[in-house]
Design a protein around this motif. Sequence first.
Motif, short mmCIF file in Angstrom:
data_model
loop_
_atom_site.label_atom_id
_atom_site.label_comp_id
_atom_site.label_asym_id
_atom_site.label_seq_id
_atom_site.Cartn_x
_atom_site.Cartn_y
_atom_site.Cartn_z
N THR A 154 -10.39 6.46 -8.06
CA THR A 154 -9.40 5.51 -8.57
C THR A 154 -8.70 4.78 -7.42
OG1 THR A 154 -9.02 6.85 -10.55
CG2 THR A 154 -7.30 5.28 -9.96
N THR A 155 -8.34 5.53 -6.40
CA THR A 155 -7.65 4.93 -5.25
C THR A 155 -8.57 3.99 -4.49
OG1 THR A 155 -6.29 6.92 -5.09
CG2 THR A 155 -6.26 5.44 -3.20
N LEU A 156 -9.84 4.37 -4.33
CA LEU A 156 -10.81 3.48 -3.68
C LEU A 156 -10.91 2.16 -4.43
CD1 LEU A 156 -13.73 5.95 -2.82
CD2 LEU A 156 -12.30 4.71 -1.18
N GLU A 157 -11.00 2.23 -5.74
CA GLU A 157 -11.13 1.01 -6.53
C GLU A 157 -9.84 0.18 -6.48
OE1 GLU A 157 -13.85 -0.45 -7.82
OE2 GLU A 157 -14.84 1.14 -6.71
N ARG A 158 -8.70 0.85 -6.41
CA ARG A 158 -7.43 0.13 -6.27
C ARG A 158 -7.39 -0.60 -4.92
NH1 ARG A 158 -2.94 4.00 -6.29
NH2 ARG A 158 -4.10 4.81 -8.02
N LEU A 159 -7.86 0.08 -3.87
CA LEU A 159 -7.91 -0.55 -2.55
C LEU A 159 -8.91 -1.71 -2.52
CD1 LEU A 159 -7.75 2.61 -0.28
CD2 LEU A 159 -6.09 0.74 -0.33
N ARG A 160 -9.98 -1.55 -3.24
CA ARG A 160 -10.97 -2.64 -3.33
C ARG A 160 -10.37 -3.84 -4.06
NH1 ARG A 160 -15.91 -4.24 -5.92
NH2 ARG A 160 -15.47 -3.00 -7.74
N LEU B 88 0.85 -1.19 0.00
CA LEU B 88 0.00 0.00 0.00
C LEU B 88 0.89 1.24 0.00
CD1 LEU B 88 -2.71 -0.84 2.68
CD2 LEU B 88 -2.86 -1.09 0.21
N GLY B 89 0.49 2.22 -0.78
CA GLY B 89 1.21 3.49 -0.80
C GLY B 89 0.68 4.42 0.26
N LYS B 90 1.35 5.54 0.43
CA LYS B 90 0.97 6.53 1.44
C LYS B 90 -0.44 7.06 1.20
CE LYS B 90 2.53 10.85 3.49
NZ LYS B 90 2.02 12.11 3.02
N LYS C 52 -7.30 -4.64 -4.13
CA LYS C 52 -6.30 -5.24 -3.25
C LYS C 52 -6.94 -5.98 -2.08
CE LYS C 52 -2.53 -2.03 -4.22
NZ LYS C 52 -1.55 -1.10 -3.64
N GLY C 53 -8.27 -5.91 -1.98
CA GLY C 53 -8.96 -6.62 -0.92
C GLY C 53 -9.07 -5.86 0.38
N CYS C 54 -8.81 -4.57 0.35
CA CYS C 54 -8.85 -3.77 1.58
C CYS C 54 -10.22 -3.14 1.84
CB CYS C 54 -7.81 -2.66 1.51
SG CYS C 54 -6.11 -3.26 1.45
N LEU C 55 -11.03 -2.98 0.80
CA LEU C 55 -12.33 -2.34 0.93
C LEU C 55 -13.44 -3.19 0.34
CD1 LEU C 55 -11.61 1.34 -0.25
CD2 LEU C 55 -11.80 0.52 2.10
N THR C 56 -14.65 -2.94 0.84
CA THR C 56 -15.85 -3.48 0.21
C THR C 56 -16.66 -2.30 -0.32
OG1 THR C 56 -17.14 -3.42 2.26
CG2 THR C 56 -15.96 -5.47 1.77
N ARG C 57 -17.48 -2.58 -1.31
CA ARG C 57 -18.35 -1.56 -1.89
C ARG C 57 -19.77 -2.11 -1.92
NH1 ARG C 57 -17.19 -0.35 -7.89
NH2 ARG C 57 -18.46 -2.19 -8.11
N ARG C 58 -20.71 -1.33 -1.40
CA ARG C 58 -22.10 -1.77 -1.38
C ARG C 58 -22.98 -0.63 -1.87
NH1 ARG C 58 -23.84 -2.57 4.24
NH2 ARG C 58 -25.52 -1.11 3.98
N SER C 59 -23.91 -0.95 -2.74
CA SER C 59 -24.82 0.06 -3.26
C SER C 59 -26.01 0.20 -2.32
CB SER C 59 -25.30 -0.33 -4.66
OG SER C 59 -26.18 0.65 -5.16
#
Length: 135
Positions: free
Chosen positions: A46-52, A7-9, A54-61
Amino acid sequence: MPKRKPLGKVELELLQAVEDLQPVTVRALVEHLADKTGQARTTILTTLERLRAKGCLTRRSINGVNHYSPRVSVSELLPRIVDDFVQKMLGGSVSPFVAYLQGQKEVDPDELAQLKSLVEELETKQAKKDTRRKK
């Protein structure tokens, strides 16, 4: 546990913001980070989707709006980040870090107490391993 991708800064900062505000929309993150980082909405998305990825985030509508939440806390990721740093940047040795601390004019007394406690724990673990090896 997320995949073992570094993960980057910026990613870490954004993950911390998501953790603080969860579940959070892109709009809310943009508003929250506007004064702090000045990042554009597209960069945040873009960063949110990159984190998602990488398995760090979930996204729910929810009502047609995406909400992001952490899959893992920042405090759970920090040991991995530190390990990556020690392995890649310090060649697996913590001695350069200790030398860095020695060069500091002041170390927070609470942090120094935590460091002492950690060293004591390490010594105890090492003593147990040494005892097992001798048997």
